[in-house]
Design a protein around this motif. Sequence first.
Motif, PDB file in Angstrom:
ATOM      1  N   ALA A 157       0.814  -1.224   0.000  1.00  0.00           N
ATOM      2  CA  ALA A 157       0.000   0.000   0.000  1.00  0.00           C
ATOM      3  C   ALA A 157       0.846   1.273   0.000  1.00  0.00           C
ATOM      4  N   ARG A 158       2.082   1.167   0.473  1.00  0.00           N
ATOM      5  CA  ARG A 158       2.918   2.361   0.620  1.00  0.00           C
ATOM      6  C   ARG A 158       3.241   3.020  -0.720  1.00  0.00           C
ATOM      7  N   LEU A 215      -2.824   7.592  -0.426  1.00  0.00           N
ATOM      8  CA  LEU A 215      -3.272   6.645   0.598  1.00  0.00           C
ATOM      9  C   LEU A 215      -2.443   6.777   1.872  1.00  0.00           C
ATOM     10  N   MET A 216      -3.113   7.033   3.003  1.00  0.00           N
ATOM     11  CA  MET A 216      -2.447   7.063   4.309  1.00  0.00           C
ATOM     12  C   MET A 216      -2.489   5.675   4.937  1.00  0.00           C
ATOM     13  N   ILE A 217      -1.435   5.348   5.706  1.00  0.00           N
ATOM     14  CA  ILE A 217      -1.367   4.056   6.388  1.00  0.00           C
ATOM     15  C   ILE A 217      -1.077   4.294   7.861  1.00  0.00           C
ATOM     16  N   GLY A 219     -14.154  14.602   8.467  1.00  0.00           N
ATOM     17  CA  GLY A 219     -13.756  15.351   7.284  1.00  0.00           C
ATOM     18  C   GLY A 219     -12.498  14.832   6.620  1.00  0.00           C
ATOM     19  N   LEU A 220     -12.338  13.544   6.579  1.00  0.00           N
ATOM     20  CA  LEU A 220     -11.195  12.929   5.907  1.00  0.00           C
ATOM     21  C   LEU A 220     -11.206  13.293   4.421  1.00  0.00           C
ATOM     22  N   GLU A 221     -10.051  13.636   3.876  1.00  0.00           N
ATOM     23  CA  GLU A 221      -9.989  14.098   2.491  1.00  0.00           C
ATOM     24  C   GLU A 221      -9.321  13.118   1.540  1.00  0.00           C
ATOM     25  N   SER A 222      -8.776  12.014   2.071  1.00  0.00           N
ATOM     26  CA  SER A 222      -8.117  11.025   1.222  1.00  0.00           C
ATOM     27  C   SER A 222      -8.307   9.648   1.855  1.00  0.00           C
ATOM     28  N   PRO A 223      -8.047   8.570   1.091  1.00  0.00           N
ATOM     29  CA  PRO A 223      -8.256   7.227   1.651  1.00  0.00           C
ATOM     30  C   PRO A 223      -7.264   6.908   2.761  1.00  0.00           C
ATOM     31  N   LEU A 224      -7.682   6.024   3.642  1.00  0.00           N
ATOM     32  CA  LEU A 224      -6.920   5.715   4.843  1.00  0.00           C
ATOM     33  C   LEU A 224      -6.970   4.223   5.134  1.00  0.00           C
ATOM     34  N   ILE A 225      -5.825   3.650   5.458  1.00  0.00           N
ATOM     35  CA  ILE A 225      -5.750   2.297   6.011  1.00  0.00           C
ATOM     36  C   ILE A 225      -5.429   2.409   7.488  1.00  0.00           C
ATOM     37  N   LYS A 251       2.744   5.936   6.409  1.00  0.00           N
ATOM     38  CA  LYS A 251       2.612   6.932   5.348  1.00  0.00           C
ATOM     39  C   LYS A 251       1.468   7.873   5.713  1.00  0.00           C
ATOM     40  N   PRO A 252       1.660   9.165   5.780  1.00  0.00           N
ATOM     41  CA  PRO A 252       2.947   9.843   5.635  1.00  0.00           C
ATOM     42  C   PRO A 252       3.804   9.660   6.891  1.00  0.00           C
ATOM     43  N   LEU A 253       5.099   9.605   6.698  1.00  0.00           N
ATOM     44  CA  LEU A 253       6.008   9.581   7.846  1.00  0.00           C
ATOM     45  C   LEU A 253       6.009  10.950   8.526  1.00  0.00           C
ATOM     46  N   ASP A 254       6.256  10.945   9.825  1.00  0.00           N
ATOM     47  CA  ASP A 254       6.416  12.199  10.559  1.00  0.00           C
ATOM     48  C   ASP A 254       7.839  12.702  10.301  1.00  0.00           C
ATOM     49  N   GLU A 255       7.996  13.464   9.220  1.00  0.00           N
ATOM     50  CA  GLU A 255       9.338  13.875   8.798  1.00  0.00           C
ATOM     51  C   GLU A 255       9.983  14.822   9.794  1.00  0.00           C
ATOM     52  N   GLU A 256       9.186  15.635  10.440  1.00  0.00           N
ATOM     53  CA  GLU A 256       9.736  16.556  11.442  1.00  0.00           C
ATOM     54  C   GLU A 256      10.333  15.781  12.613  1.00  0.00           C
ATOM     55  N   LEU A 257       9.592  14.793  13.087  1.00  0.00           N
ATOM     56  CA  LEU A 257      10.089  13.963  14.183  1.00  0.00           C
ATOM     57  C   LEU A 257      11.335  13.190  13.750  1.00  0.00           C
TER      58      LEU A 257
END
Length: 589
Positions: free
Chosen positions: A405-406, A411-413, A432-438, A506-512
């Motif tokens: 799926a990544r 698509l968020m995972i 109010g989700l705006e994109s698909p989610l796993i 996905k998405p990774l927490d890039e800031e963290l």
Amino acid sequence: MAGILKNIDSPAQLRMLDAEELEQLAQELRKFIINIVATKEGHLGASLGVVELTIALHYVFNTPIDLLVWDVGHQAYGHKILTGRKDIFETNRQLGGISGFPKRSEGEYDTFGTGHSSTSISAALGMAIASNLKGETEKQHIAVIGDASIASGMAFEGLNHAGVTNANLLVILNDNAIGIDPSVGALKEYLTKARVGYKPASDNIIEALNFKYFGPVDGHDLPGLLKVLKKMKEIKGPKFLHVITRKGKGLKKAEEDQVKYHAPGKFEPETGELLKYDTNGLPLKYQDVFGLSLVELAENNEKIIGITPAMPTGSSLKYMMKAFPQRAFDVGIAEQHAVTLSAGMATQGFIVYCAIYSTFLQRAYDQLIHDVALQNLPVIFCLDRAGLVGEDGATHHGVFDIAYARAIPNLMIAAPRNEVELRNMLYTAQLGLESPLIIRYPRGRGVLKEWQLPFKKVVWGKGELLKEGSELAVLSLGNMAGNAKEAIQQLEKPEKVAHYDLKFAKPLDEELLASVFKKFDRIVTIEDGVKKGGFGSAVLEYAASLDYKGHIELMGVPDEFIEQGSVHELQEISGIHVEGLRQKLESMI
């Protein structure tokens, strides 16, 4: 072991019996299955229902020269016992033992590996066409498929093709009106009419596909089965036999509660009474947290819809089906349809939770890409049985979902580490989700006794620091946080190890992650999915983009198919059990 069965180790020996002895053999085989499954656990009802059919097939047909394919394979225990695995059948579904499903590596009688539904007709047809090409025109090819499985699209694709061939194919419909849960849909209603004597002559759907149709016949009448199967052997081309059986036949409790006794756990073999386990004070199963939480949300949001492909009990969507029957749908064994149906409803403003086992979403990969993600439709996929699932083995492990799926845009995972996080993700998804989610979560019980806390909003794509540390950072995903936490606690110097729950593949927490890369030159990622292309790979990719110079160690499921065993045993094989993690961390400090 007394009687006839003790002397049967192959179908050749079975065929030496007089036909009159087969009734006693059926009783002994049924008792043998009951006695072993009572203590070793496994799939009970389906195998009990086809005892007579199994004996008749191996008696009439010249297996293994004639090729027999069992669809799904829940019902193949009798087949395994009669084909040389009687003495090792007690190892069924255990580490190092035989598989709970047909498996080609176990011997020539298992002609095709199964575990997912609706593959038997296509596989047997492929074998039949191959036999014609080799000039083996007398060879028989038999596919045994259930009434729930035959409603799947792939089964109809196989029937559609077979009907325009001269393949020597016999499709046997094992009709017991139930898969794991009761069968659903228009085809089920059609078959029910046939069961009660309505003969759809002019509009027989099977004959319309150019099959010679026979039945319905009583699947527990051994003399009758022998007679009709011998007749089937003489008929060339595609033919179809409709057999009526009763799931759980021979064990009263299993006949009365066919859903529970599909795979009942341990029970008293004489009475069928389930052994009592004290579950007081134990955490709820993740599937029940999902099902009950969805009902809570649906009570306050009339746009919420629940959809599952034939798993209302296994996924616990049954709670919503009971509370809101107009807004919860079991669509049968039809994963592709379930995903696109969800997409269609999402276009009309509904908030769709599609509850599906991780291993079964693999069957709708094209629909996940084309019908959901490409159109950026906010369908919420609730992936039960993610990770290593235990005794069902390689066909059922949910270890590929992150990797497959990544790669899909939009698509968020997400992977909650406990039940409260799961609830909060389910809650936030309907705001109010705006994109698909796993949302992926494991099989079995959770880790918290107090799980039904007030809902809180989740920030998508954000991880969390669980524990400070000075030398080494552990990045865990989902329920692997539990193993990681315990492993860190057992270290000689746990203060040297920091622990982060990333929560999202996905998405990774890039800031963290950027802050982790800056602080630590040694990092370990931990997941219960495949290492190749999974969560750890995503971390590596991001680290490379920042030119990170430190060392990142990936821990997860290796690049091989993991067989059956307990979840702990399989985590140990993969090196992601507590002791395996502890050793790895100790070596890196």
